[in-house]
Scaffold this motif. Structure first.
Motif: not given
Length: 713
Positions: A514, A518, A550, A566, A568
């Motif tokens: 993330g 981002r 997400f 955003v 992972k």
């Protein structure tokens, strides 16, 4: 000023065919430029205008027969062409096969057999590009301008080409006269130039090339193939292109491939796979090298008396001693309900080149590993060079009904909220296995519809972004989709761990990506939300956002903006495989993606053989798709009434829903089940054990499948 023929006809308010009629009958003299094009000048316009005025000719009163001919798919010479056997083939399929919605013809040749199944979804393939380009003409559903194709063909037929080109320099006075070679070369290059300039779409290009190939074949100085030409003859016939007449009611999901059939078989799924491989040592690329050369138009060096180009990449194992091995590998790879093989009984007849490469014992041994086999035969005249006295030749159809055909269960390419992938082992065995068509009424990520045992499915959802993405996936090739995604990942400087690993991005798997992604993700999101045109790029960007968002979710705010943060993970190897498998599946099936309210799906075209699956937003849950009052009590009642209407018409349905969740109860659903006691409600749970839902009254979540048909076992 010079005009095109179309512009001249429009300026004179007459049809183009009448314009050429006036020219051909000497009403006006026109000049021809060096390349052979007719010059429609201002002077010609005034002469014709005066003639039309003097003779009181109007567009309404003219009655002139069009100055072009038409051509159908069967108007072509080809070794092993099955056109005369179509009634035999279709009768066997109709009598012996059930619920055939998709047909794959993977050694399609001219496409004659595929043309007998245009009421189905077609998958058509051949290793020869000269055949593939014709499939795009005959079977593609891409829209095209009939008038544009017709006008260009009429224009090509008027050409008198003086300049030399690749064809005249290499093939003059061999298979064609010098004059016709010049014309063939000019026409083929002009088609390519117009396509490159955006004046033709892919279907229009294919139709024009097909017209040229068929016209060449009609006048070629050969015995039906291009292994040799006759020397010292006078060329009496000359090139005249005809307008191809494809079927007007083609399935919009037809797919055409230009691949080795053994490679294609690994990812093709169909109800019926038809196989008509080469039987003997005669390589098709040797017999049709010239048509292949013109179709590809790479203008390679040619050699030998027959003027052949390098064909090493086009040689087929089915014409060699490897034929039986290749056939066994092919059959092992096929995913189908039925396999139909055409193969004649030439194993012990004719000369060595004519003898079939796969014996009956091998055919039966290989097919019987896959399923039960029936053999049907019909007398058929074999191709012979005159060296063989072949009697009692028969074309045989080996029909293999495959053992326990089931699709491999695959996940969706979308991690859609409420997806039923984990429940598939419980619900798929409860579905009818004889449905002729299926409707996935609230398809979401399509986990259910792509895995049902039916290849004709309508996927419907009220989410326009989702359906737009699915239609884009279906329309474009897997290569185009992956190429765009990887290029965009580079452009937005997003991570791609499958290529570079976590350390390259200064991240650890446990903490995710993330932080690194981002900035690029937010820029992608801004660019996406600012787009006004919902084109292919729009839907690619949407999918890329989902991949990096997400939990790979889909959510839009009240302004219609994608607003998830955003995530992972990135487009990792697992997601790449899911997308690849999903794209293969939707290319194979006769699938339609519609963006309608469920109440708008009319029932007139469905029968007792049809099946509806409904997985609506759950009234008593708060999932993303049910935000902003996405599903109301009225919707719930309307859906249950809709299902009752299905039942009245004898149409089978299955409803996934929740009776109780986190202390809330769906009384509307419970009352409906109680009222309709003939329906069966079956509990579902994630530990994959089934039991009657009334026995689990104390469970926290009670998810059920409600069906209106009898479940056996």
């Amino acid at each position: 000023m010079n005009y095109s023929a179309t512009q001249m006809a429009k300026k004179l308010n007459i049809s183009r065919s009448y314009l050429y009629y006036l020219k051909d009958h000497g009403v006006v003299r026109v000049e021809i430029d060096k390349s052979g094009k007719t010059l429609w000048t201002e002077s010609v316009y005034h002469q014709l205008k005066e003639y039309i005025k003097k003779n009181h000719i109007t567009k309404k009163t003219e009655e002139v027969k069009p100055t072009y001919k038409t051509v159908k798919i069967n108007n072509r010479r080809y070794l092993g062409n099955k056109y005369k056997l179509l009634s035999f083939i279709t009768e066997v399929v109709e009598r012996e096969c059930e619920n055939v919605n998709t047909v794959a013809d993977i050694f399609a040749g001219t496409g004659a057999v595929a043309s007998a199944f245009t009421d189905k979804k077609l998958i058509v393939n051949d290793m020869m590009y000269s055949n593939y380009i014709c499939y795009l003409a005959w079977f593609s559903s891409e829209e095209y301008s009939k008038e544009k194709v017709m006008n260009l063909i009429m224009e090509y037929n008027e050409l008198h080409v003086n300049q030399d080109n690749y064809m005249s320099e290499n093939f003059a006075n061999t298979y064609f006269s010098l004059e016709d070679c010049k014309k063939i070369g000019f026409v083929r290059q002009d088609i390519e130039d117009k396509f490159s300039a955006g004046e033709l779409n892919e279907r229009e290009r294919a139709l024009l090339i097909t017209s040229l190939l068929y016209a060449m074949d009609k006048i070629a100085n050969t015995c039906g193939h291009y292994d040799a030409y006759r020397k010292g003859i006078e060329f009496e016939k000359h090139l005249e292109l005809s307008v191809p007449q494809p079927d007007s009611n083609l399935n919009e999901n037809n797919v055409c491939y230009n691949m080795d059939a053994n490679e294609l078989a690994a990812f093709v799924e169909a109800d019926l796979v038809y196989i008509d491989p080469p039987y003997n040592s005669r390589q098709y690329c040797d017999a049709y090298h010239l048509l292949e050369n013109v179709a590809r138009w790479d203008q390679p060096e040619v050699f030998g008396v027959a003027k052949k180009m390098d064909r090493s990449a086009l040689k087929s194992d089915y014409c060699t001693q490897k034929a039986a091995e290749a056939f066994e590998n092919l059959i092992d790879s096929i995913h189908a309900k039925y396999i139909m093989l055409s193969y004649n009984n030439m194993a012990e007849k004719g000369n060595d080149r004519s003898n079939a490469k796969i014996c009956d014992d091998d055919i039966l041994r290989i097919l019987q590993k896959k399923g039960t086999v029936k053999i049907f035969s019909e007398d058929y005249r074999a191709f012979s060079t005159g060296k063989s006295d072949i009697k009692e030749n028969q074309e045989r159809l080996f029909l293999c009904t495959c053992y326990d055909y089931q699709k491999e269960v695959i996940p969706s390419a979308l991690n859609y909220t409420g997806g039923k992938y984990k429940l598939l082992p419980q619900i798929l065995p409860l579905f009818p296995d004889d449905a002729d068509q299926v409707v996935d009424l609230f398809c979401g990520g399509c986990n259910v519809g792509i895995n049902v045992n039916c290849n004709k499915v309508q996927f419907n959802d009220s989410n326009e972004h989702l359906i737009g993405l699915l239609n884009t996936f279906q329309k474009l090739s897997k290569g185009e989709i992956f190429t765009w995604l990887f290029a965009a990942i580079d452009r937005y400087r997003l991570s791609l761990v499958s290529k570079n690993g976590y350390e390259y991005y200064g991240c650890q798997s446990s903490k995710g990506l993330g932080t690194y992604n981002r900035e690029g993700y937010d820029r992608l999101k801004r660019d996406f939300n600012s787009k006004t045109e919902k084109n292919d790029e729009y839907y690619f960007m949407f999918y890329l956002l989902v991949l990096y968002s997400f939990n790979n979710q889909v959510r839009f705010n009240k302004k219609g903006e994608f607003n998830l943060p955003v995530g992972k993970r990135d487009f990792n190897s697992k997601m790449q495989k899911k997308l690849a498998d999903f794209l293969d599946r939707i290319k194979n099936g006769d699938y339609r993606f519609t963006n309608s309210d469920f109440r708008e799906i009319e029932l007139d075209r469905f029968t007792e053989k049809s099946f509806f699956y409904a997985d609506p937003p759950y009234l008593i849950t708060c999932a993303t798709y049910n935000e902003q009052k996405g599903w109301t009590e009225k919707d719930e009642r309307d859906l249950l009434s809709y299902l009752e209407e299905l039942d009245k018409k004898g149409i089978r349905f299955a409803l996934s829903n929740v009776l109780e969740s986190k202390g809330r109860k769906n009384d509307i659903l419970a009352d409906w089940i109680e009222k309709n006691k003939k329906y069966q409600a079956i509990s579902l749970n994630y530990d994959y054990s089934n039991s009657n839902y009334q026995a689990q009254k104390n469970s926290v979540t009670r998810e059920v499948l409600v069906v209106n048909y009898q479940i056996e076992g």
